[in-house]
Scaffold this motif. Structure first.
Motif, PDB file in Angstrom:
ATOM      1  N   LYS A   1       0.822  -1.195   0.000  1.00  0.00           N
ATOM      2  CA  LYS A   1       0.000   0.000   0.000  1.00  0.00           C
ATOM      3  C   LYS A   1       0.866   1.259   0.000  1.00  0.00           C
ATOM      4  O   LYS A   1       0.568   2.228  -0.716  1.00  0.00           O
ATOM      5  CB  LYS A   1      -0.913  -0.016   1.228  1.00  0.00           C
ATOM      6  N   SER A   2       1.956   1.222   0.790  1.00  0.00           N
ATOM      7  CA  SER A   2       2.836   2.401   0.844  1.00  0.00           C
ATOM      8  C   SER A   2       3.473   2.656  -0.513  1.00  0.00           C
ATOM      9  O   SER A   2       3.614   3.807  -0.945  1.00  0.00           O
ATOM     10  CB  SER A   2       3.912   2.192   1.903  1.00  0.00           C
ATOM     11  N   ARG A   3       3.859   1.580  -1.189  1.00  0.00           N
ATOM     12  CA  ARG A   3       4.464   1.762  -2.517  1.00  0.00           C
ATOM     13  C   ARG A   3       3.456   2.307  -3.510  1.00  0.00           C
ATOM     14  O   ARG A   3       3.784   3.172  -4.340  1.00  0.00           O
ATOM     15  CB  ARG A   3       5.031   0.425  -2.995  1.00  0.00           C
ATOM     16  N   GLU A   4       2.239   1.792  -3.441  1.00  0.00           N
ATOM     17  CA  GLU A   4       1.218   2.327  -4.346  1.00  0.00           C
ATOM     18  C   GLU A   4       0.976   3.807  -4.067  1.00  0.00           C
ATOM     19  O   GLU A   4       0.904   4.614  -5.003  1.00  0.00           O
ATOM     20  CB  GLU A   4      -0.075   1.528  -4.171  1.00  0.00           C
ATOM     21  N   ASP A   5       0.850   4.133  -2.772  1.00  0.00           N
ATOM     22  CA  ASP A   5       0.645   5.541  -2.429  1.00  0.00           C
ATOM     23  C   ASP A   5       1.836   6.385  -2.864  1.00  0.00           C
ATOM     24  O   ASP A   5       1.671   7.517  -3.366  1.00  0.00           O
ATOM     25  CB  ASP A   5       0.425   5.690  -0.925  1.00  0.00           C
ATOM     26  N   LEU A   6       3.046   5.846  -2.668  1.00  0.00           N
ATOM     27  CA  LEU A   6       4.237   6.588  -3.046  1.00  0.00           C
ATOM     28  C   LEU A   6       4.289   6.797  -4.561  1.00  0.00           C
ATOM     29  O   LEU A   6       4.631   7.889  -5.047  1.00  0.00           O
ATOM     30  CB  LEU A   6       5.488   5.854  -2.556  1.00  0.00           C
ATOM     31  N   ASP A   7       3.954   5.734  -5.317  1.00  0.00           N
ATOM     32  CA  ASP A   7       3.957   5.870  -6.788  1.00  0.00           C
ATOM     33  C   ASP A   7       2.930   6.898  -7.240  1.00  0.00           C
ATOM     34  O   ASP A   7       3.212   7.732  -8.124  1.00  0.00           O
ATOM     35  CB  ASP A   7       3.688   4.515  -7.425  1.00  0.00           C
ATOM     36  N   MET A   8       1.752   6.824  -6.639  1.00  0.00           N
ATOM     37  CA  MET A   8       0.712   7.785  -7.016  1.00  0.00           C
ATOM     38  C   MET A   8       1.131   9.202  -6.641  1.00  0.00           C
ATOM     39  O   MET A   8       0.957  10.146  -7.427  1.00  0.00           O
ATOM     40  CB  MET A   8      -0.600   7.404  -6.315  1.00  0.00           C
ATOM     41  N   TYR A   9       1.703   9.333  -5.446  1.00  0.00           N
ATOM     42  CA  TYR A   9       2.151  10.664  -5.010  1.00  0.00           C
ATOM     43  C   TYR A   9       3.280  11.175  -5.894  1.00  0.00           C
ATOM     44  O   TYR A   9       3.344  12.362  -6.234  1.00  0.00           O
ATOM     45  CB  TYR A   9       2.604  10.566  -3.552  1.00  0.00           C
ATOM     46  N   LYS A  10       4.172  10.257  -6.269  1.00  0.00           N
ATOM     47  CA  LYS A  10       5.289  10.650  -7.117  1.00  0.00           C
ATOM     48  C   LYS A  10       4.799  11.070  -8.490  1.00  0.00           C
ATOM     49  O   LYS A  10       5.341  12.006  -9.108  1.00  0.00           O
ATOM     50  CB  LYS A  10       6.270   9.488  -7.234  1.00  0.00           C
ATOM     51  N   GLU A  11       3.783  10.385  -8.981  1.00  0.00           N
ATOM     52  CA  GLU A  11       3.222  10.760 -10.272  1.00  0.00           C
ATOM     53  C   GLU A  11       2.620  12.156 -10.202  1.00  0.00           C
ATOM     54  O   GLU A  11       2.828  12.978 -11.111  1.00  0.00           O
ATOM     55  CB  GLU A  11       2.154   9.733 -10.672  1.00  0.00           C
ATOM     56  N   ASN A  12       1.907  12.433  -9.090  1.00  0.00           N
ATOM     57  CA  ASN A  12       1.362  13.790  -8.934  1.00  0.00           C
ATOM     58  C   ASN A  12       2.480  14.822  -8.828  1.00  0.00           C
ATOM     59  O   ASN A  12       2.390  15.927  -9.377  1.00  0.00           O
ATOM     60  CB  ASN A  12       0.481  13.847  -7.686  1.00  0.00           C
TER      61      ASN A  12
END
Length: 1625
Positions: A1225-1236
């Motif tokens: 979950k943290s990686r998904e959130d991090l990827d999404m945040y990084k994309e933003n």
């Protein structure tokens, strides 16, 4: 006149206080802190009190009140950066309210899932975070974002009561919670908008400060290895624990008492200082939670204690400030993180409960245990100021000082009386009575007050000067506590009610010195006293309410006191005469808690105790001699709950009701309808205790019962003015004047003594006459008693009959009877307990035994043989035994059939076996016995007792649990059979002894007769059974064993007397006719027949003439004498013969007894040996059972350990899945945040690149200027902290994180407004273009700010992911550790199942070892049969003989040995030579080329190919070298030409230089002559302008170069879009 004006004012107030328009407002609240006081800002403190939060300005001492609408205030916390105050209410499902200060407007309201109460609240030093902790039942820690009103995260820890909670001032991610036993540091981890709690407990040291070395109970590392008894497991496995409790299980001996933390404080380095009850100061590192016990650096001084148990801690630079219970504040200076130095910092008059620094650290708040607050101001001249002076306890009673517009008084339980200003509740004075006080009342007619105490006194105070009240009189009424003090409305009388139910009437006028007029009696449960005394009336109506708990009713007593008391109004003892005071008694149908009389004296208002009603009762007009029952004619719901109180206002038009609910209601006295109400207190504090209304009705004082809060209510339309002149407290009145040391007598007792003295004087003559009569009567009785002592026993009277006081005699009889009955009952109960215990012992040790335990003793030798006491086997045991035996038989049959199937027998043999099957079944037991194991492998000698051991399994085959259990059952059966076999032999021996004793008794009868006949006087040996041989005789108590005299009841004594009388009569009847007996005695000596045994007792009577001398005898007499001698001689001969025969018979009988008893002793000796052998067999079998039980126990321990490890593994695997899910979950959130973040960054770049496109219509020159302005950023001015403030505040300035970001952004936008000013617009630019430019630049700035914020969030999320990965790795390590432990446990389990403990019987002398230590260690031992050793010994003997023969043969060929040895040496030398040659061959150098030569088949072609390649390479290198040489030569020629040219140019320049130097020198001379400085300045200015122009051009070129590079990159990116590449854009 005054009373009329009061009524007019009251009517005026009532007119304005009509329903719908009247309302009460809180003017001020007085209470003292019970919780910690907090700073709201540098100048304001706050604390909760009842339903209110009180704010105090330190400088002006002005108070501000914030009321909680939901009841009593719980806990309070403040946030200085945001100017916030948060508090919780105490109700079901409480809320947290957050208010702004000083506006006191509600900011937000937080609602959680807590059911009962919040115990702690704490704001973070930075950020919008609030931590809360709840009590039972949740024990929940929650983190709130109070700005958005949401719970970020929460976690429960059941059963943990936390005493202190605080955020780390330097890092809001850390939170410390302290309980009486633990210190826990909670870390708040954040990932974007998700928050998580991670707790770490601090390992505290022991009570003495020494470190506690905690062992790992899950995976202990230092467990001993026992090769004999199997693996050693942890204590949790031995205890059989498998669940969560196994991880924390510790035995009782392994539990140690740790330090008990009390308070903690943070340091700027994020460390913790923790104080403990034991007086130790701890320093805890927040990073690794390492605990350091700080030691005192110096020796303890006389004025400084060695160990301080800190109640509170607060951090200061270089140490902490600590306070104890001794009233001192100590400064603990920490030197080197291992020791500290103690100094006295400040002394306060009472124990300090709380310390706190102001936000600016220039003031120290000191709070005492009583609630007083001091402010210590630092500086060049430190100052200690008392901000709040608390009273000694809560307010017990309150009242207005007449006229009730300026002052009022309060009373505490300890006897502290305070006078307060009414307007702002400042203390005017104090006086201490130094006694326990109960109630207070102020006189309406004079400036005096009365205080009632527990010891029955009433103290009268003069309050003419509010600044200095004093005690002017003291009245000691009775020894009962004073409960009620009531003045009538005119102030004529003071009515005092005591706990005994007496109501005393005291003259209230100071001129009468407060004379006690009398008293009247009431019920002991006196509840209230109220009066009615109107102006113009000469009487005072008094109503007293008391309860009747048994009848569930209330009693009302109404009596009248005239203004002038006539003579004879009281009796001699001071009691008011009921007929003169017109005392009437009434009762109500319902129990009342309060009752008052209206001003018309014809109606009573009552507050019902059990039902929520206020009733109105009408008084009858006619008087009754008996008690009258009142019935209500008007009922109104009180809308209160719990018992309440009623009070009438001074004008009699308002009825004030208060109750346990804490609501004050003001009702119309006629309709009983409420027109004003105020919730000044709450039911959590048990409501309102008392209330007082001023004479003008404008002011109301309300006192809480348990919350310690005093509330001042006023009507909203009343205009209030503040007193400017306030008088200070008169400290000189703090103690009373010393009282007289003489013992005081209560007034009521004094009156009684006076009445008694008067009666004594009045009846003195009659008393003397009665006393003389009593003396004469006593003398008469004494004479009668003396005369009674002289008479006979039959006529003597008891002393009790002379007692004249029959009642006292009866009372003494009853008292002694009660004592005797009590003693008898105690003895009976004691005997019953003894009998019950004896019955239990008998039932357990005797009745439950199938075979009772007994012993046998020998007749002549000291041998004792005991049997085996045995209990009967239960049905379950027999069922289990049958099951095991049946299973063993089935297993034996199956094994037998398998052997028959495996053997390849012929059909004939099979038929033969089939025919012989029946015979085998008959001889099954014998066959099995023959095939059983030998004794040395069986491990016992049970077969010697005929016990069948065929069903036992071999000790080498007991691997499974079921086999071991079955083996234990069979071994128990063997033990039972062995004991039964021996008990059978014992019973036979017991019967034989009984037979022998009976035979000895039979022979002893004859022996006694012979001894009696022979007159030997010998003792006959008579054997008897002893108590150990017949233990049942122990339960029979003989009369000879009882030493105490027997107690007989009356009926037993009567029965014994009747029996004795009957026995005497029977004896007398038997003795009545004895003629036959006397005749038999006279004629035949008492026998009818002479036996042979009587010959020894026969005597021949002498003739009568033998009494004469021989000379006087006649012939006849001489003849008779000769016959007499002959008869005597014959009788003597017969007597000798008979004596010898009797002696022979006696010896024969004695020899026979000796022989028979000796034979029995020999038999018993053999039985004793068999008993020893049986006991040995039983011990052997029990040893085997114990070994098997130990093995089963170890199996259970191994299984428990395995189950625990499996459960622990499952738990860790669940944690692993959770951590893996968290990582995902943290990686998904991090990827999404990084994309933003990437999108924001790209947008920022696009804004930068598209700037010139948006302003393409603007000229390029202006575009460049605008781009420079576009890139320009405003400079932010950093807030500079003053150096002195930075030196004082250890934590620095800590603004809120969210507030800091908002402030920065606001400052940025403000600075942008300055840049967007039209004055900064370039010349010639269109204003619309400038506005568009400003909007674009502002959008760019906002985007850059968002990018920065996103970058910070990205770093935080990356750190969060890293921590989750670390947690996952840690869990994985734990799983691997558990797997490793499981593997080791499986190996131990297999070893334990294979390495069996067996029991072997060895004969003495066959095993001989020198060292005893070798017996316990058998690492290389093998268990084999004895016959194998014997066969091996036989083979050794044979081989030995052969060896001897071969030695004899070798003797003959001894000569050829030398030749063989020489040849052998020769061969060895040749062998050494050959080995040396082989070694030399092996050590020859053998290169790779030689190896290749030997291994490569086409070696020559390979060499030729390599030579060709080398030649080509050499040719190529030669050509290249020649080419390089030619190039170098050409370069040298060119350089030579160039150097020649340079030499020529240098020569020409040197010539020119000389000419120029000459010109310069000439010009210098000219300039010096002319003095032209202006030319030099002009030249310098031109050079400066040229330099600035050049720098400007350089900057323009750089910017253009950057734009070109950006455009090139954009072109490249656009070009890449046309290609079908898979590269991420």
């Amino acid at each position: 006149m005054a009373q009329g004006r009061e009524r007019e004012d009251a009517s005026y107030s009532a007119h304005y206080a009509s329903p719908g328009s009247a309302s009460l407002s809180v003017r001020w609240v007085q209470g003292f802190p019970k919780q910690n006081v907090h700073f709201v800002n540098d100048n304001t403190i706050c604390y909760p009190s009842g339903n209110y939060v009180i704010f105090i300005n330190i400088e002006t001492k002005q108070k501000t009140v914030l009321q909680c609408t939901n009841g009593i205030v719980g806990v309070v916390a403040t946030n200085v950066p945001y100017d916030l105050v948060a508090f919780s209410d105490r109700r079901l499902k409480p809320l947290i309210h957050i208010y702004n200060f000083p506006a006191l407007t509600r900011r937000t309201k937080l609602k959680g899932n807590v059911l009962l109460d919040y115990t702690l609240l704490s704001f973070s030093y930075c950020g919008t975070y609030l931590a809360s902790y709840s009590s039972l039942p949740e024990f929940e820690l929650a983190l709130w974002n109070w700005e958005s009103n949401v719970i970020l995260c929460k976690q429960s820890q059941p059963g943990v009561d936390v005493s202190q909670m605080s955020f780390n001032p330097m890092n809001w991610h850390q939170l410390c919670l302290t309980s009486p036993n633990t210190v826990t540091v909670w870390t708040i981890e954040r990932s974007d908008q998700e928050h998580y709690f991670k707790a770490k407990s601090v390992k505290l040291p022991l009570e003495d400060g020494s470190p506690f070395k905690e062992t790992d109970v899950l995976f202990p590392e230092s467990l001993p290895k026992d090769p004999i008894y199997g693996p050693v497991l942890p204590l949790s496995a031995i205890a059989g624990l498998e669940g969560k409790e196994a991880g924390s299980f510790r035995p009782k001996d392994d539990l140690y008492t740790l330090l008990h933390p009390t308070m903690h404080c943070w340091t700027p380095t994020s460390d913790l200082y923790v104080g403990s009850e034991e007086g130790h100061l701890l320093m805890i590192s927040a990073e690794n939670l390492k605990v350091t016990v700080l030691q005192k650096a110096e020796k303890p001084q006389l004025d400084v204690p060695h160990l301080i148990s800190p109640v509170t801690l607060v951090y200061k630079k270089d140490g902490v400030l600590a306070s104890g219970i001794d009233g001192f504040v100590y400064s603990l200076i920490v030197k080197d993180s291992s020791s500290y130095k103690t100094e006295n910092f400040l002394e306060v008059e009472s124990p300090v409960q709380h310390l706190m620094f102001s936000p600016s650290y220039n003031m120290l708040l000191i709070q005492t245990d009583k609630g007083s607050v001091y402010i210590y101001t630092f500086g060049e001249q430190p100052n200690l100021d008392k901000v709040l002076d608390a009273c000694d306890g809560k307010f017990q009673a309150i009242d207005f000082i007449t006229p009730g517009t300026e002052h009022f008084m309060t009373l505490t339980r300890s006897g502290e009386v305070c006078v307060w200003w009414l307007e702002d509740c400042t203390c005017a004075s104090k006086i201490y009575l130094n006694t326990t006080a109960t109630t207070l009342a102020c006189s309406p007619s004079s400036l005096s007050a009365a205080v009632g105490t527990v010891d029955g006194c009433v103290h009268f105070l003069n309050v003419c000067r509010a600044e200095s009240p004093r005690v002017v009189h003291k009245a000691f009424l009775s020894q009962a506590p004073v409960l009620h003090l009531t003045y009538d409305q005119q102030g004529m009388y003071l009515l005092v009610g005591t706990s005994e139910g007496n109501i005393f009437v005291i003259d209230a006028k100071p001129t009468s010195v407060f004379q006690i007029l009398g008293f009247t009696g009431m019920s002991k449960d006196l509840l209230q006293i109220s009066t009615v005394s109107l102006l113009g009336d000469n009487i005072v109506k008094v109503i007293a309410l008391s309860s009747l708990p048994e009848a569930e009713r209330s009693r009302l007593a109404i009596f009248t006191l005239p203004k002038i008391l006539p003579e004879g109004f009281v009796d001699e003892r001071g009691r008011l005469r009921d007929e003169l005071i017109d005392k009437q008694l009434y009762e109500t149908e319902h129990a009342l808690s309060s009752a008052v009389l209206d001003f018309q004296s014809n109606q009573i208002y009552g507050f019902c105790n059990q039902v929520p009603y206020i009733c109105s009762y009408g008084l009858p007009e006619n008087e009754y001699n008996s008690i009258c029952i009142l019935k209500p004619y008007q009922k109104v719901q009180s809308k209160h709950y719990g018992p309440g109180m009623l009070h009438l206002s001074s004008h009699g038009l308002w009825l004030v009701t208060i109750a346990k609910c804490g609501i004050l209601c003001i009702r119309d006295v006629y309709t009983l309808e409420t027109f004003a109400r105020s919730r000044s207190h709450s039911h959590q504090g048990h409501g309102i205790q008392s209330t007082r209304i001023s004479a003008d009705g404008q002011s109301i004082l309300v006192n809480g019962r348990d919350d310690g809060t005093l509330v001042f209510l006023k009507w909203k339309y009343v205009q209030c003015t503040m007193h400017q002149n306030k008088l200070s407290i008169d400290s000189s009145q703090e103690e009373l004047v010393g009282t007289d040391n003489k013992k005081e007598i209560p007034w009521i007792q004094q009156k009684s003594q006076e009445a008694i003295e008067k009666e004594v004087r009045l009846f003195s003559r009659k008393r003397k006459a009665i006393k003389s009569g009593i003396k004469a009567l006593a003398k008469t009785v004494m004479d009668m008693m003396e005369e009674n002592e002289k008479v006979d026993d039959i006529a003597k009277l008891d002393r009790q009959e002379f007692c004249l006081d029959l009642e006292e005699l009866e009372r003494l009889h009853d008292q002694s009877g009660e004592e005797v009955a009590k003693i008898r009952k105690d003895v009976e109960m004691h005997n019953l307990a003894k009998r019950y215990l004896a019955n239990l012992i008998k039932e357990e040790c005797w009745n439950s035994m199938a075979v009772k335990g007994r012993a046998l003793k020998c007749f002549h030798i000291p041998y004792v043989v005991e049997n085996f006491p045995m209990k009967a086997r239960t049905a379950e045991e027999l069922k289990e035994l049958n099951r095991v035996m049946q299973q063993k038989k089935i297993e034996a049959e199956c094994l037998k059939l398998r052997k028959e199937i495996i053997e390849d027998q012929s059909a004939v043999t099979m038929v033969k076996n089939h025919h012989e099957e029946e015979d085998e079944e008959e001889d099954e037991e014998k066959t099995v016995i023959d095939t059983s194991l030998p004794n040395y492998l069986l491990g016992s000698l049970s077969t010697d007792f005929g016990v069948d051991t065929s069903l036992l399994s071999s000790q080498l085959e007991l691997h499974s649990r079921e086999e071991k259990i079955n083996q234990i059952v069979l071994l128990k059966d063997i033990i039972y059979k062995v004991k039964t076999a021996f008990n059978n032999d014992f019973d036979a021996a017991y019967q034989q002894k009984e037979f022998e004793i009976s035979r000895v008794k039979e022979r002893n009868v004859r022996i006694k007769e012979i001894i009696s006949d022979l007159d030997l006087g010998e003792q006959v040996w008579q054997p008897e059974f002893e108590d150990c041989e017949k233990p049942e005789r122990t339960f029979v108590v003989e009369n000879s064993e009882i030493k105490a005299p027997r107690h007989f009841n009356a009926w037993q004594r009567a029965k014994a007397e009747i029996t004795a009388v009957h026995n005497i009569q029977r004896w007398l009847q038997a003795r009545g006719s004895d003629a036959r007996r006397r005749g038999l005695m006279d004629m035949m000596g008492g026998v009818l027949e002479v036996k042979k045994e009587d010959i020894l007792r026969m005597v021949i009577p002498q003739p009568a003439f033998m009494a004469k001398p021989d000379a006087l005898w006649t012939e006849e007499e001489r003849k008779q004498f000769r016959d007499y001698e002959k008869k005597v001689k014959e009788l003597n001969e017969e007597r000798d013969k008979h004596r010898k025969s009797l002696e022979a018979e006696l010896k024969k009988l004695q020899n026979f007894i000796q022989e028979s008893t000796q034979n029995f002793d020999d038999y018993l000796k053999r039985l004793f040996e068999r008993r020893v052998k049986a006991e040995m067999v039983v011990n052997q079998e029990e040893l085997k059972i114990n070994n098997l039980v130990f093995s089963l126990l170890l199996d259970e321990e191994l299984n428990s350990r395995e189950m625990f490890l499996n459960n622990y593994l499952m738990k860790k695997q669940e944690e692993k899945s959770q951590t893996s899910e968290a990582i995902r979950k943290s990686r998904e959130d991090l990827d999404m945040y990084k994309e933003n973040y990437d999108n924001l960054l790209a947008e920022d770049k696009v804004l930068d690149r598209s700037f010139k496109k948006e302003f393409s219509e603007v000229p390029s020159q202006q575009v460049d200027i605008l781009y420079k302005l576009f890139k320009r950023r405003p400079r932010m001015q950093k807030q500079k902290i003053q150096s002195d403030m930075a030196g004082i505040v250890p934590f620095g300035e800590q603004p809120g994180a969210g507030k800091l970001h908002k402030d920065i952004f606001a400052q940025l936008m403000k600075a942008m407004d300055e840049l967007d000013n039209i004055n900064n617009m370039p010349e010639g630019l269109d204003p619309s273009v400038w506005d568009h430019f400003c909007a674009t630049r502002r959008a760019k700035m906002e985007n850059e700010y968002k990018v920065k914020q996103k970058a910070m969030g990205l770093l935080e999320m990356t750190a969060f992911l890293r921590k989750r990965i670390e947690d996952d790795e840690k869990v994985q390590q734990d799983i691997e550790k558990v797997f490793h432990e499981l593997i080791l446990l499986q190996e131990d389990k297999v070893k334990h199942q294979l390495n069996l403990t067996i029991q072997i019987l060895l004969k003495q002398g066959q095993v001989e070892l020198e060292n005893f230590q070798q017996i316990l260690q058998y690492p290389d031992a093998i268990l084999i049969n004895k016959t194998i050793i014997e066969d091996l010994n036989a083979v050794i003997r044979t081989q030995g003989q052969k060896k001897v023969a071969s030695m004899m043969e070798s003797k003959d060929v001894h000569k050829g040995i030398y030749q063989i040895e020489w040849e052998h040496k020769k061969m060895e030398m040749e062998m050494e030579d050959l080995n040396q040659k082989a070694w030399d061959i092996q050590m020859l150098f053998f290169s790779r080329e030689r190896q290749k030569y030997l291994n490569e088949p086409n070696y020559e072609s390979l060499i030729a190919l390599q030579i060709a390649i080398m030649e080509q390479t050499i040719n190529f290198l030669d050509k290249t070298h020649k080419k390089n040489v030619n190039n170098c030569k050409k370069l040298l020629k060119k350089l030579g030409k160039f150097s020649n040219q340079k030499d020529t140019a240098n020569y020409s320049l040197s010539c020119n230089l000389r000419e120029e130097l000459v010109a310069v020198s000439e010009r210098q001379d000219i300039c010096n002559a002319m003095g032209s400085m202006l030319t030099c300045e002009k030249i310098a200015k031109e050079r400066y302008e040229n330099t600035m122009q050049q720098r400007k051009l350089t900057n323009i070129s750089k910017e253009q170069a950057e734009q070109i590079s950006v455009l090139q990159a954009e072109v490249e990116r656009l070009r890449m879009k046309t290609f079908p590449a898979l590269v991420k854009m």
